[in-house]
Design a protein around this motif. Structure first.
Motif, short mmCIF file in Angstrom:
data_model
loop_
_atom_site.label_atom_id
_atom_site.label_comp_id
_atom_site.label_asym_id
_atom_site.label_seq_id
_atom_site.Cartn_x
_atom_site.Cartn_y
_atom_site.Cartn_z
N LEU A 35 0.69 -1.15 0.03
CA LEU A 35 -0.05 0.22 -0.06
C LEU A 35 0.94 1.28 0.02
O LEU A 35 0.49 1.93 -0.77
N GLN A 36 2.05 1.31 0.80
CA GLN A 36 2.76 2.49 0.88
C GLN A 36 3.32 2.68 -0.37
O GLN A 36 3.57 3.88 -0.98
N TYR A 37 3.68 1.67 -1.32
CA TYR A 37 4.36 1.62 -2.52
C TYR A 37 3.33 2.27 -3.73
O TYR A 37 3.60 2.98 -4.38
N ALA A 38 2.11 1.62 -3.52
CA ALA A 38 0.97 2.01 -4.31
C ALA A 38 0.76 3.68 -4.09
O ALA A 38 0.55 4.27 -5.22
N ALA A 73 -7.26 0.41 -3.95
CA ALA A 73 -8.32 1.45 -4.61
C ALA A 73 -8.86 2.26 -3.44
O ALA A 73 -8.85 3.59 -3.68
N GLY A 74 -9.08 1.76 -2.26
CA GLY A 74 -9.80 2.43 -1.25
C GLY A 74 -8.99 3.18 -0.54
O GLY A 74 -9.23 4.25 0.30
N ILE A 79 -5.00 6.55 -9.28
CA ILE A 79 -4.32 5.76 -9.87
C ILE A 79 -5.36 4.61 -10.21
O ILE A 79 -6.09 4.17 -9.44
N ARG A 80 -5.38 4.11 -11.35
CA ARG A 80 -6.34 2.88 -11.75
C ARG A 80 -5.63 1.37 -11.22
O ARG A 80 -4.42 1.51 -10.96
N VAL A 81 -6.62 0.82 -10.63
CA VAL A 81 -6.24 -0.42 -9.75
C VAL A 81 -6.62 -1.69 -10.57
O VAL A 81 -7.83 -1.65 -10.93
N GLY A 82 -6.08 -2.66 -10.91
CA GLY A 82 -6.61 -3.80 -11.21
C GLY A 82 -5.76 -5.26 -11.20
O GLY A 82 -4.76 -5.38 -10.49
N ALA A 83 -6.28 -6.13 -11.98
CA ALA A 83 -5.36 -7.22 -12.13
C ALA A 83 -4.69 -7.60 -13.03
O ALA A 83 -5.09 -7.20 -14.35
N GLY A 84 -3.53 -7.97 -13.18
CA GLY A 84 -2.77 -8.34 -14.22
C GLY A 84 -2.13 -9.79 -14.09
O GLY A 84 -0.84 -9.70 -14.02
N GLY A 85 -2.82 -10.62 -13.97
CA GLY A 85 -4.21 -10.69 -14.37
C GLY A 85 -4.96 -11.72 -13.40
O GLY A 85 -4.36 -12.57 -12.54
N PRO A 108 -15.53 4.08 -9.34
CA PRO A 108 -15.83 4.26 -10.56
C PRO A 108 -14.64 4.99 -11.43
O PRO A 108 -14.10 5.84 -11.03
N GLY A 109 -14.42 4.06 -12.53
CA GLY A 109 -13.26 4.69 -13.55
C GLY A 109 -11.92 4.28 -13.25
O GLY A 109 -11.18 4.57 -13.73
N ARG A 110 -11.92 3.69 -12.26
CA ARG A 110 -10.46 3.36 -11.90
C ARG A 110 -10.06 1.57 -11.83
O ARG A 110 -9.03 1.18 -11.35
N ILE A 111 -10.82 0.65 -12.22
CA ILE A 111 -10.60 -0.30 -11.98
C ILE A 111 -10.57 -1.09 -13.69
O ILE A 111 -11.01 -0.79 -14.51
N ASP A 112 -9.34 -2.03 -13.59
CA ASP A 112 -9.05 -2.71 -14.72
C ASP A 112 -9.24 -4.25 -14.41
O ASP A 112 -9.03 -4.76 -13.39
N LEU A 113 -9.56 -5.09 -15.49
CA LEU A 113 -9.51 -6.42 -15.13
C LEU A 113 -8.92 -7.16 -16.41
O LEU A 113 -9.10 -7.34 -17.57
#
Length: 335
Positions: A35-38, A73-74, A79-85, A108-113
Motif C-alpha cells: 500500500l505504501q508503494y502504491a 483503490a480504497g 491511480i487505476r487499480v486492477g488485475a494483471g491478471g 468508478p473509472g479506476r478498475i481494470d480487469l
C-alpha cells in the motif's frame, strides 16, 4: 524539451505487483508495504497498479487479487487499480464479474480487469482451485461470457451479474505466448505481453496482435502494454547489486524452493550453476537495469523498436525505500 525526452513523456508507466514477502515478514506487513508503494506511485502519477494472481507460492502474497485491489483503490486517489491478471480458469466468470462490478461501483473509472488463461500455479494447486483440467481450453468463450456479464443487460440472459451488469469494466488480455495475442486481436481488446518473465515470443506476439487486430466498440486501433522487470537506482553499479534479489528469486523458482525476497549480494558466483545462470538470464532477458541515463536509453530503444503504448514494470527490490526511489527515477526520466 528534446525529442528523446518527448518519446517517454507520452508513454504511461504502470506497475505490476506480486506483494513480495521477505522471510520473517508477516502477510500484514507485506500488504501494508504494498500500500505504501502504491501510494507513492499514485502521488508520482503512475497510470495503473495491478496485482498478479499467484497461488501456493510462499513469498508471494497476491493470491486474493480482487480483495487487494479494493484495499489499494480504497486508500489511493487517482491511480487505476486492477488485475494483471485474473487467471480465468481458476474462477467462474460470474464470480469475476460480480467482484469487479462491485469494485467498479465503489471506485468508478479506476478498475481494470486483466485476464490470463494460465493457472498461476502448479498443476496440483490448479486442481485444488478447479477440478476441471480443461478449463483453459474454454478461455475464449469465458472471455465472451465476462464481456456479456459486465455489459448492458440485453433482456435475454437468465443469469445476470449484480453488481457487474452495465459497468463495462475494461478487459485486457495478458499472455506470454501467441494465443492471447491472437484472441485480443480478434476481439479488438488491449493486449499485455508478459515480458517480465517470458520474453521469448515478444516480437511475434506483438506483430500478430497488430497485424490481425479488428477494431471493436472497445478499441479502434491496437494498444500494447509491455511488462518489464525493472531495477532502477542512482547508479548502474547499485542497480546491478540490487538486481541480485530478483536473480535469487528466479533461481529459487527453478529449483522449486520458496520465493522469499532475499537481500542483494555482491556476486552471484557460487550461488548458481552455469546452466542455472543461463536460465535466469533468459527469464529476466528484458530487464531494464541501471541508473537514470541507462534506464532512459533502454526504454527509448524499446519504444523505437516496438512502438509499445505503455509499460508495466515489476520492481521487486528488497528494501521498500529503494522500491520507492526506483519510482521517482522512472518519473524523472520522463521529464
Amino acid at each position: 524539451m528534446s525529442q528523446q525526452t518527448s518519446i517517454l513523456a507520452d508513454i504511461p508507466f504502470s506497475l505490476l505487483e506480486l506483494a513480495p514477502m521477505r522471510q520473517g515478514s508477516t502477510v500484514g506487513e507485506t500488504l501494508h508495504n504494498s500500500l505504501q508503494y502504491a501510494k507513492e506511485a499514485d502521488r508520482l502519477g503512475f497510470n495503473r497498479f495491478w496485482f498478479a494472481e499467484h497461488h501456493n507460492m510462499p513469498g508471494i502474497a497476491s493470491a486474493a487479487t480482487s480483495v487487494l485491489i479494493g484495499y489499494i483503490a480504497g486508500n489511493t486517489q487517482r491511480i487505476r487499480v486492477g488485475a494483471g491478471g485474473i487467471m480465468l480458469p481458476n474462477h467462474a466468470p460470474l464470480v469475476v464479474a460480480e467482484q469487479f462490478g462491485t469494485l467498479e461501483s465503489l471506485y468508478p473509472g479506476r478498475i481494470d480487469l486483466g485476464l490470463g488463461r494460465a493457472p498461476g500455479s502448479d498443476q496440483i494447486t490448479s486442481r485444488a482451485l478447479n477440478r476441471d483440467t480443461n478449463r483453459a481450453e474454454q478461455f475464449p468463450e469465458e472471455v465472451s461470457e465476462l464481456q456479456t456479464l459486465l455489459g448492458p443487460y440485453n433482456g435475454r440472459h437468465a443469469v445476470r451479474a449484480i453488481p457487474g451488469e452495465g459497468t463495462n469494466v475494461p478487459i485486457w488480455l495478458l499472455g506470454s505466448s501467441l494465443f492471447s495475442a491472437q484472441l485480443a486481436a480478434q476481439r479488438g481488446l488491449p493486449y499485455v505481453f508478459a515480458g517480465h518473465f517470458a520474453p521469448r515470443f515478444l516480437y511475434d506476439a506483438i506483430e500478430i496482435y497488430r497485424r490481425d487486430f479488428k477494431p471493436s466498440q472497445v478499441l479502434d486501433k491496437p494498444y500494447v502494454m509491455l511488462g518489464l522487470p525493472l531495477v532502477a537506482a542512482d547508479t548502474d553499479e547499485e542497480a546491478q547489486f540490487l538486481g541480485t534479489t530478483s536473480k535469487q528469486r528466479v533461481l529459487a523458482l527453478i529449483r522449486g524452493h520458496e520465493l522469499w525476497l532475499k537481500p542483494p549480494v555482491e556476486t552471484m558466483d557460487g550461488l548458481w550453476s552455469a546452466q542455472e545462470e543461463t536460465y535466469v538470464d533468459n527469464f529476466l532477458g528484458l530487464s531494464v537495469i541501471g541508473g537514470p541515463a541507462t534506464i532512459k536509453h533502454r526504454l527509448e530503444m524499446i519504444i523505437k523498436e516496438l512502438g509499445v503504448n505503455e509499460f508495466i514494470f515489476t520492481n521487486d527490490l528488497y528494501d521498500l525505500d529503494k522500491r520507492k526511489k526506483a519510482l521517482q527515477i522512472l518519473m524523472e526520466i520522463k521529464q
